[in-house]
Design a protein around this motif. Structure first.
Motif, PDB file in Angstrom:
ATOM      1  N   PRO A  65       0.832  -1.209   0.000  1.00 50.23           N
ATOM      2  CA  PRO A  65       0.000   0.000   0.000  1.00 50.23           C
ATOM      3  C   PRO A  65       0.867   1.260   0.000  1.00 50.23           C
ATOM      4  O   PRO A  65       1.857   1.331   0.723  1.00 50.23           O
ATOM      5  N   ALA A  67       0.891   5.687  -1.838  1.00 51.00           N
ATOM      6  CA  ALA A  67       0.320   6.653  -2.777  1.00 51.00           C
ATOM      7  C   ALA A  67       0.630   6.228  -4.211  1.00 51.00           C
ATOM      8  O   ALA A  67      -0.193   6.416  -5.114  1.00 51.00           O
ATOM      9  N   ARG A  69       0.909   3.135  -5.361  1.00 51.99           N
ATOM     10  CA  ARG A  69      -0.027   2.067  -5.728  1.00 51.99           C
ATOM     11  C   ARG A  69      -1.402   2.653  -6.049  1.00 51.99           C
ATOM     12  O   ARG A  69      -2.040   2.244  -7.023  1.00 51.99           O
ATOM     13  N   ASP A  70      -1.830   3.628  -5.272  1.00 55.48           N
ATOM     14  CA  ASP A  70      -3.118   4.276  -5.537  1.00 55.48           C
ATOM     15  C   ASP A  70      -3.113   4.954  -6.904  1.00 55.48           C
ATOM     16  O   ASP A  70      -4.062   4.819  -7.675  1.00 55.48           O
ATOM     17  N   GLN A  71      -2.022   5.676  -7.210  1.00 52.34           N
ATOM     18  CA  GLN A  71      -1.927   6.363  -8.501  1.00 52.34           C
ATOM     19  C   GLN A  71      -1.867   5.352  -9.642  1.00 52.34           C
ATOM     20  O   GLN A  71      -2.493   5.532 -10.680  1.00 52.34           O
ATOM     21  N   SER A  73      -3.230   2.457  -9.707  1.00 51.36           N
ATOM     22  CA  SER A  73      -4.586   1.918  -9.858  1.00 51.36           C
ATOM     23  C   SER A  73      -5.489   2.889 -10.611  1.00 51.36           C
ATOM     24  O   SER A  73      -6.282   2.470 -11.467  1.00 51.36           O
TER      25      SER A  73
END
Length: 165
Positions: A65, A67, A69-71, A73
């Protein structure tokens, strides 16, 4: 030995994965350089070629996890992959280098022969997590370092993997 995921061969060995070896999100890698390399190779391949239905499970299970990984995704949702990589277009992992290793973090160079016979090295970092496995650590969102480099010859010290069938 080798398994296949979305048309790309993924290496497996005694160092891992020990769990779900033939499924989309295998886990259970040894806390060694070889275990870290196998985890990095598997996660990198799987997140790169997973189809629209599989990628959330792949990324949620095999990527740490962050930022980044979020971006990743957010960007992944904007494209569609519905078919496996055609056999004649699939890259082949031929080996790896362990750039750095501690029991908690490893950086690996994944050496790949592309379908046009060119060769690349992708740098990947994995981190050992409390649950007892390696997770791929994506570079920071603002990182401008190119993780993939073209190669003319295999790097010195490359650990060659057996040919996949």
């Amino acid at each position: 030995m080798w398994t296949s995921f979305a048309g790309v061969k993924v290496p497996a060995a005694d160092e891992g994965p020990r769990n779900n070896r033939y499924q989309s999100v295998p886990t259970g890698y040894a806390r060694t350089g070889a275990g870290a390399a196998l985890a990095a190779i598997s996660a990198t391949i799987r997140m790169s070629v997973a189809d629209d239905n599989t990628w959330p499970r792949v990324v949620g299970t095999l990527v740490a996890p962050s930022a980044a990984r979020d971006q990743w995704s957010v960007n992944r949702v904007q494209l569609s992959i519905t078919q496996p990589v055609p056999k004649d277009k699939a890259p082949r992992v031929i080996g790896y280098t362990v750039e750095s290793f501690t029991p908690d973090k490893a950086t690996v160079g994944i050496v790949t022969r592309q379908s046009d016979d060119s060769m690349t090295k992708t740098t990947a970092t994995v981190r050992w997590v409390v649950s007892g496995d390696w997770l791929l650590e994506l570079p920071a969102v603002d990182n401008t370092t190119n993780r993939v480099q073209a190669l003319d010859t295999p790097p010195a010290g490359m650990i060659r993997l057996p040919e996949s069938n």
